[in-house]
Design a protein around this motif. Structure first.
Motif, PDB file in Angstrom:
ATOM      1  N   GLY A   1       0.800  -1.219   0.000  1.00 33.38           N
ATOM      2  CA  GLY A   1       0.000   0.000   0.000  1.00 33.38           C
ATOM      3  C   GLY A   1       0.824   1.256   0.000  1.00 33.38           C
TER       4      GLY A   1
ATOM      5  N   ASP B   1       2.008   4.668   2.659  1.00 29.36           N
ATOM      6  CA  ASP B   1       2.093   5.178   4.033  1.00 29.36           C
ATOM      7  C   ASP B   1       2.809   6.519   4.011  1.00 29.36           C
ATOM      8  OD1 ASP B   1       2.638   5.708   6.746  1.00 29.36           O
ATOM      9  OD2 ASP B   1       2.623   3.556   7.211  1.00 29.36           O
TER      10      ASP B   1
ATOM     11  N   ILE C   1      -4.305  -4.471   1.903  1.00 25.41           N
ATOM     12  CA  ILE C   1      -3.838  -3.084   1.828  1.00 25.41           C
ATOM     13  C   ILE C   1      -3.492  -2.521   3.192  1.00 25.41           C
ATOM     14  CG2 ILE C   1      -4.650  -0.708   1.443  1.00 25.41           C
ATOM     15  CD1 ILE C   1      -3.742  -1.940  -1.110  1.00 25.41           C
TER      16      ILE C   1
ATOM     17  N   THR D   1      -2.758   1.220   4.374  1.00 26.02           N
ATOM     18  CA  THR D   1      -2.758   2.615   3.941  1.00 26.02           C
ATOM     19  C   THR D   1      -2.856   3.511   5.167  1.00 26.02           C
ATOM     20  OG1 THR D   1      -3.831   4.264   2.509  1.00 26.02           O
ATOM     21  CG2 THR D   1      -5.271   2.623   3.531  1.00 26.02           C
TER      22      THR D   1
ATOM     23  N   THR E   1      -4.502   5.702  -2.465  1.00 24.55           N
ATOM     24  CA  THR E   1      -4.629   4.248  -2.515  1.00 24.55           C
ATOM     25  C   THR E   1      -5.866   3.856  -3.314  1.00 24.55           C
ATOM     26  OG1 THR E   1      -3.561   4.067  -0.344  1.00 24.55           O
ATOM     27  CG2 THR E   1      -4.782   2.146  -1.129  1.00 24.55           C
TER      28      THR E   1
END
Length: 254
Positions: free
Chosen positions: A90, A92, A123, A125, A132
């Motif tokens: 994902g 960050d 995922i 995120t 995303t």
């Protein structure tokens, strides 16, 4: 039966890993990679325990340091019969946005792997939900399922994400006294879109906060969810288990 859809059982955190696993007898754990080096450890757990399945992927925190060799290793093991998803992957942006483009590039590469190998996507995120969503919408095959681990969004965002063939991982945060956001989410989305997780060894649910988390503690989140929704606990366990079996294609593996 109860399914912890997202846990970490690294030897670094669990010197007593076999004892921890024994607490989940007759239940299922989906163990996730956390670093670039623990794919082999996840595969070993899958191969030595009937009730463990795995997800493998490159976390966004490694966007600056991963190599093509790491992607090749993913390809090697994505055909393993007990690897049920690619993840956690994902975006960050919580600690830095300086490498956003590298994170996006890595995410897209792994979504394409999920499409090619017909694997569910798990995922991660954080402070990046809109990006995303946009990437998943553009690059994910509509038939590929996605699980938003430790879901961070609100109920309106969740309703939009449902169109991506999504479920939402609900863990110990739901039980925290100061949490209002996640409580609103689970009260405003279909129960068919929820799966249970621990993310252990982190996010230990009430009443055990302050202790190391473990998969069996998912039962506390299930109990809290049942009380919050005014539903029978057995119904919550049955439905969330069915959701996990569907979302991770476990029907013919159990």
């Amino acid at each position: 039966m109860i399914i912890d859809t997202h846990c970490h059982l690294d030897k670094e955190d669990y010197e007593d890993v076999e004892e921890i696993i024994s607490h989940m007898e007759n239940n299922i754990m989906i163990v996730c990679t956390a670093t670039l080096d623990d794919i082999d450890e996840v595969i070993n757990l899958c191969e030595t325990h009937d009730n463990i399945f795995g997800t493998i992927g490159i976390h966004p925190e490694f966007a600056d340091v991963y190599t093509e060799k790491h992607l090749e290793k993913l390809k090697k093991y994505l055909t393993h019969p007990k690897v049920v998803a690619i993840g956690e992957i994902g975006l960050d942006y919580h600690y830095t946005e300086e490498n956003k483009e590298k994170q996006k590039e890595l995410l897209i590469k792994q979504i394409r792997l999920a499409n090619n190998y017909h694997k569910t996507i798990v995922i991660h995120t954080r402070d990046a939900l809109e990006d995303t969503y946009n990437i998943l919408k553009e690059y994910k095959d509509p038939n590929i399922k996605v699980d938003f681990h430790c879901y961070e969004g609100n109920e309106d965002q969740a309703k939009k994400l449902l169109k991506l063939n999504a479920t939402f991982g609900i863990g110990g945060i739901l039980t925290f006294k100061n949490d209002k956001r996640l409580k609103k989410v689970v009260q405003n989305v279909p129960l068919s879109s929820l799966v249970l997780e621990t993310d252990c060894p982190y996010l230990t649910p009430t009443p055990l906060r302050g202790h190391r988390n473990e998969p069996v503690y998912v039962k506390y989140t299930a109990k809290f969810l049942a009380e919050l929704l005014n539903e029978d606990l057995d119904k919550i366990l049955d439905i969330t288990t069915e959701n996990a079996i569907r979302q991770f294609d476990l029907k013919n593996k159990l």
